[in-house]
Design an enzyme around this catalytic site. Sequence first.
Site, short mmCIF file in Angstrom:
data_model
loop_
_atom_site.label_atom_id
_atom_site.label_comp_id
_atom_site.label_asym_id
_atom_site.label_seq_id
_atom_site.Cartn_x
_atom_site.Cartn_y
_atom_site.Cartn_z
N HIS A 1 56.99 2.25 59.00
CA HIS A 1 57.80 2.29 57.80
C HIS A 1 56.89 2.22 56.58
O HIS A 1 55.88 1.52 56.62
CB HIS A 1 58.80 1.12 57.76
CG HIS A 1 59.93 1.36 56.84
ND1 HIS A 1 59.85 1.12 55.49
CD2 HIS A 1 61.17 1.85 57.07
CE1 HIS A 1 61.01 1.44 54.93
NE2 HIS A 1 61.81 1.90 55.85
N ASP B 1 65.91 2.67 63.10
CA ASP B 1 66.37 3.74 63.99
C ASP B 1 66.03 3.51 65.45
O ASP B 1 66.50 4.24 66.32
CB ASP B 1 65.77 5.08 63.53
CG ASP B 1 66.29 5.50 62.17
OD1 ASP B 1 67.48 5.29 61.93
OD2 ASP B 1 65.51 6.00 61.35
N1 CMC Z 1 53.68 6.82 65.44
C1 CMC Z 1 52.33 6.89 65.48
N2 CMC Z 1 51.54 6.66 64.40
C2 CMC Z 1 52.15 6.38 63.25
C3 CMC Z 1 53.55 6.28 63.13
C4 CMC Z 1 54.32 6.51 64.29
N3 CMC Z 1 55.65 6.42 64.24
N4 CMC Z 1 53.88 5.98 61.86
C5 CMC Z 1 52.73 5.88 61.18
N5 CMC Z 1 51.67 6.12 62.03
C6 CMC Z 1 50.25 6.05 61.69
C7 CMC Z 1 49.82 7.30 60.92
O1 CMC Z 1 49.35 8.30 61.79
C8 CMC Z 1 48.71 6.73 60.05
O2 CMC Z 1 47.57 6.54 60.87
P1 CMC Z 1 46.08 6.80 60.26
O3 CMC Z 1 45.93 5.72 59.23
O4 CMC Z 1 45.19 6.68 61.42
O5 CMC Z 1 46.12 8.18 59.66
C9 CMC Z 1 49.21 5.32 59.70
O6 CMC Z 1 50.08 4.94 60.80
C10 CMC Z 1 49.99 5.25 58.38
O7 CMC Z 1 51.04 6.21 58.45
P2 CMC Z 1 51.59 7.02 57.22
O8 CMC Z 1 52.04 8.36 57.70
O9 CMC Z 1 50.61 6.99 56.09
O10 CMC Z 1 52.84 6.15 56.82
P3 CMC Z 1 53.98 6.57 55.83
O11 CMC Z 1 54.34 5.34 55.07
O12 CMC Z 1 53.59 7.75 55.01
O13 CMC Z 1 55.17 7.03 56.78
C11 CMC Z 1 57.03 6.92 58.25
C12 CMC Z 1 56.24 6.22 57.13
C13 CMC Z 1 58.30 6.16 58.49
C14 CMC Z 1 57.37 8.33 57.77
C15 CMC Z 1 56.15 6.97 59.52
O14 CMC Z 1 55.86 5.68 59.97
C16 CMC Z 1 56.81 7.81 60.63
O15 CMC Z 1 56.62 9.02 60.66
N6 CMC Z 1 57.58 7.14 61.54
C17 CMC Z 1 58.33 7.89 62.56
C18 CMC Z 1 59.61 8.44 61.99
C19 CMC Z 1 60.64 7.34 61.78
O16 CMC Z 1 60.87 6.50 62.63
N7 CMC Z 1 61.29 7.40 60.60
C20 CMC Z 1 62.37 6.45 60.25
C21 CMC Z 1 61.94 5.54 59.15
S1 CMC Z 1 63.04 4.12 58.91
C22 CMC Z 1 64.58 4.77 58.48
C23 CMC Z 1 64.61 5.69 57.33
O17 CMC Z 1 63.83 5.63 56.38
O18 CMC Z 1 65.46 6.56 57.35
#
Ligand code: CMC
Length: 437
Positions: free
Chosen positions: A315, A372
């Site tokens: 998140h 989720d």
């Molecule tokens: N699985 C594997 N690695 C992950 C995940 C994941 N679900 N989420 C983040 N990471 C890693 C990402 O690869 C990055 O690693 P590195 O630093 O080595 O490059 C690090 O963690 C930071 O991730 P980020 O992409 O910079 O984080 P963000 O804040 O931009 O993204 C997120 C947040 C929710 C989009 C992301 O965690 C994600 O894609 N999660 C899966 C989709 C999901 O469950 N979404 C629902 C969110 S909660 C409800 C809502 O908002 O609707």
Amino acid sequence: MTSPVDAESAASDPETAEIRLGEKTLPLSVTEGTEGERAVDIGALRKDTGYITLDPGFGNTGACRSAITFIDGEKGILRYRGYPIEELAEHSTFLETAWLLMHGELPSKMELDDFVGDVTSHTMLNESFRKFMDALPRDAHPMPICAATVGALATFYQQPESEQSIRQTIVQLIAKMPTIAAYAYKHSLGQPFIYPRNDLDYSSNLIHMMFATPCAPFEVDPVVAKALDQLFILHADHEQNCSTSTVRLVGSSMANLFASISAGISALWGSLHGGANQKVVEMFEAIEKGGGDPEAYIARAKDPNDPTRLMGFGHRVYKNYDPRAAFLKDSCRQVLDRLDVSDKLLEIAQGLEEITLKDPYFVDRKLYPNVDFYSGVIYRALGIPVDAFTVMFAIGRLPGWIAQWIEMRNDPAFRIGRPRQIYTGANQRSYEGMSSR
Ligand code: CMC
């Protein structure tokens, strides 16, 4: 409706910050919210220095002051108007929580009775929507159906915007969203639409419209209705997330509430946002099909060369357990027990979570289950079809979007939303005729 920014009183702080750009030093004021979060106000930056700030994904950018929802992502805290969501999920109802979000205070008995009465008496959709839905493919995903239908409501209610028309729109939206969701589902089945029943509460009515048929009696299970109502409460607001920021941005152009909410529904559909709840269950199903061992899936999610992510994990704001996920993890087991449902997917979810909580990849990046992760298993147990999961999220999020839209429109600092950019394209050049290309 309350005035937007009760936190205004806590907004100014004697502390200041400075930014040095070459020879020039610019003092910037520091703003502090009621829970101690601080921001550097860069409002004068461009005017005084010619610089802008660059923050892709808005990870450090506060777009507004807001008195609606407080999140402490480090501690895993979520409160609506000061009330912990766990207390609201336990003791409130979705419509009471909706009122709280939109008005700032819990309603009196009379206010709640009036609001519930208003919502109950506006649940029907104009009959023209039968033809409207008929024009859409049977296998259409229900999220674009909902976005299109909510957008189309603006064609039926075209009165000029006033405080009274906005109040009416709010009731219409909250009242009609479950009907739209149920119609979208019935359309996918090719079954007749089922009219709303005014003797049922909000969540029971949705279940009735989704699962009743004209040919057999149907009783709503109160356990299912209560679980759904709790899910709606837990989803009801989450401050400046992608869909809410979309609603605010669209509304900031003076687009009406129907158009703004329709845009919010579209933003919510994406798999990194609300669409993740569908993807989570599809991920569990894929793991189950592969024999039930999540290790291979986890390895792919950790591989920087593989775009796979663990859905329902991570998140932007929570660097601790998402409090909604904590609540749902407990209620998931209880709901399944009460409905006497056993679901292999719950075991897969728990097994997967157990592995990740010890895995340095997830621990170091502070990736925990989000809302989720367990909600999909509950929706499945309640009989909600997988591609309608995100629609349930949208119904829940509706009062939050509305509250944020109202707050934005009433904010003394209101301006159209308009980010800037750093241009990286070609410098000026002259048009070349076809012969020289
Ligand atoms: N699985 C594997 N690695 C992950 C995940 C994941 N679900 N989420 C983040 N990471 C890693 C990402 O690869 C990055 O690693 P590195 O630093 O080595 O490059 C690090 O963690 C930071 O991730 P980020 O992409 O910079 O984080 P963000 O804040 O931009 O993204 C997120 C947040 C929710 C989009 C992301 O965690 C994600 O894609 N999660 C899966 C989709 C999901 O469950 N979404 C629902 C969110 S909660 C409800 C809502 O908002 O609707």
